[in-house]
Structures are given as C-alpha cells and as structure tokens.
Write an enzyme that holds these catalytic residues in place. Structure first.
Site, short mmCIF file in Angstrom:
data_model
loop_
_atom_site.label_atom_id
_atom_site.label_comp_id
_atom_site.label_asym_id
_atom_site.label_seq_id
_atom_site.Cartn_x
_atom_site.Cartn_y
_atom_site.Cartn_z
N GLY A 1 0.86 -1.07 -0.02
CA GLY A 1 0.04 -0.10 0.04
C GLY A 1 0.90 1.29 0.06
O GLY A 1 2.25 1.20 -0.10
N LYS B 1 0.14 -0.37 6.86
CA LYS B 1 0.65 -1.61 6.46
C LYS B 1 1.44 -2.34 7.57
O LYS B 1 1.00 -3.45 8.04
CB LYS B 1 1.71 -1.67 5.38
CG LYS B 1 1.13 -0.95 3.90
CD LYS B 1 2.32 -1.00 3.04
CE LYS B 1 3.38 -0.06 3.35
NZ LYS B 1 3.08 1.55 3.71
N HIS C 1 8.43 2.43 15.92
CA HIS C 1 8.10 1.12 15.71
C HIS C 1 8.68 0.22 16.73
O HIS C 1 7.87 -0.74 16.98
CB HIS C 1 8.77 0.90 14.29
CG HIS C 1 7.94 1.28 12.90
ND1 HIS C 1 7.08 0.63 12.41
CD2 HIS C 1 7.99 2.46 12.25
CE1 HIS C 1 6.54 1.20 11.39
NE2 HIS C 1 6.96 2.37 11.45
N GLU D 1 18.13 -7.11 12.16
CA GLU D 1 18.14 -6.17 11.07
C GLU D 1 18.96 -6.61 9.91
O GLU D 1 19.82 -7.48 9.83
CB GLU D 1 19.18 -5.22 11.83
CG GLU D 1 18.45 -4.47 12.93
CD GLU D 1 19.33 -3.20 13.42
OE1 GLU D 1 20.43 -2.90 12.98
OE2 GLU D 1 18.97 -2.55 14.65
N ASP E 1 9.43 -6.25 7.57
CA ASP E 1 9.09 -4.62 7.25
C ASP E 1 10.28 -3.97 7.02
O ASP E 1 11.03 -3.45 8.07
CB ASP E 1 8.30 -4.15 8.54
CG ASP E 1 7.62 -3.21 8.34
OD1 ASP E 1 7.39 -2.40 7.30
OD2 ASP E 1 7.07 -2.57 9.27
#
Length: 178
Positions: free
Chosen positions: A9, A15, A50, A62, A83
């Site tokens: 999106g 998202k 986040h 990471e 993400d």
C-alpha cells in the site's frame, strides 16, 4: 488464513500496523526482520516508534542489505514479519546495486518464503501510483521496486492492498474468469 502474505500500500496506509496485528493474532514466537537504517534524526525517531510498538517478546533481526540471509535465518517455528521491502530496495539502490542483482535476491527471498513451513508476512509500498519521476535514479528505483513487488507476490499465497488500515484482497488474474 494463508501461510504467507504480502501487504502492499501507500505510505502511512497502515501496512506495518496491520502486519503486526496479523502476527499477534497468529500467536507464538515472532521474528521481525527490519530493513530500515537510521541515517538522520527523523528516521531514528521513526525506528524508535516502531520498536516501541512491538511486543518485547519478539525477536528483531536487522537486514538492511542482505535480505535473503535474514529470511533464511528465521526458524519455521516462528512467524516472520518482514518490514519492509521498500527500504531494503532503497538501501540497495543507494549502494549502486544493479537492478538485476536486486531482483535476483528478491527471487531468492521469494523462494525462501514459499518453502517456509512457518507463517510469513511481508510489507511493501506501492510506489507506482504517482507521476513518472523526473530523474533517472528515482525512475530506476520505482521500476525495480515494481518488479520486486511482482516477484514477491508471485511467491506468497495471498496479497492484500492496504488502504487506510483496511485490507483489500487482490485477485490472481488467471482466476478471474474461472
């Protein structure tokens, strides 16, 4: 629920929050594979927000550049929440990685996702809805990003467009007229 899905999106469409909600609803251990790097204060603040939003019990890995290794390292007993593809692609483009190299790694990531016994949730932006970018680097980014999204979508079981925090299912074009 599908075993693997892509949530795609626009910026700030919900998202990440939706992906986190899906991962929480599955239950069990979650590994969050993140691709962002803190190059400035605003990005540092965004990463911190986040991080604060996710449960402390989740493992964070990471993977700003080597996404395939990050995905391959997640156990099948864990839900994988990746993400996001957009920042990984941006990192690779800024490192002057050739588009073919980025796309080849996306194929490897897709193969890992398809082979995983565990659940996988992948987050990505849709960057092709705007005007044609005015400079070569941005056009190259948009083009490789669109191809990577297609690659990943072809390897997951379901793709959802996220608009205003709502999921809109997409259809496989070969299934439309059946």
């Amino acid at each position: 629920m599908p075993r693997s899905l892509l949530l795609i999106g626009g910026a700030r469409s919900g998202k990440s929050r939706t992906g986190q909600s899906v991962a929480e609803s599955i239950g069990g251990p979650v590994t969050m594979l993140v691709t962002a790097e803190a190059f400035d204060d605003e990005m540092t603040d965004r990463i911190d927000r986040h991080r604060a939003d996710r449960p402390d019990s989740w493992t964070t890995v990471e993977a700003p550049l080597d996404l395939a290794a990050g995905v391959a390292g997640v156990s099948d007993e864990e839900t994988l929440l990746l993400d996001c593809l957009t920042l990984w692609i941006s990192n690779r483009v800024l490192q002057a990685s050739p588009a073919a190299s980025i796309e080849a790694e996306a194929v490897a990531v897709g193969a890992y996702l398809a082979a995983r016994a565990g659940r996988s949730i992948v987050i990505s932006n849709e960057v092709g809805h705007g005007i044609v970018p005015g400079d070569p680097l941005t056009r190259a980014f948009r083009d490789v990003h669109g191809r990577v999204n297609q690659i990943i979508a072809s390897h997951v079981e379901a793709t959802y467009l996220v608009v205003a925090g709502r999921l809109i299912p997409t259809l496989d074009p070969t299934q439309v007229l059946r």
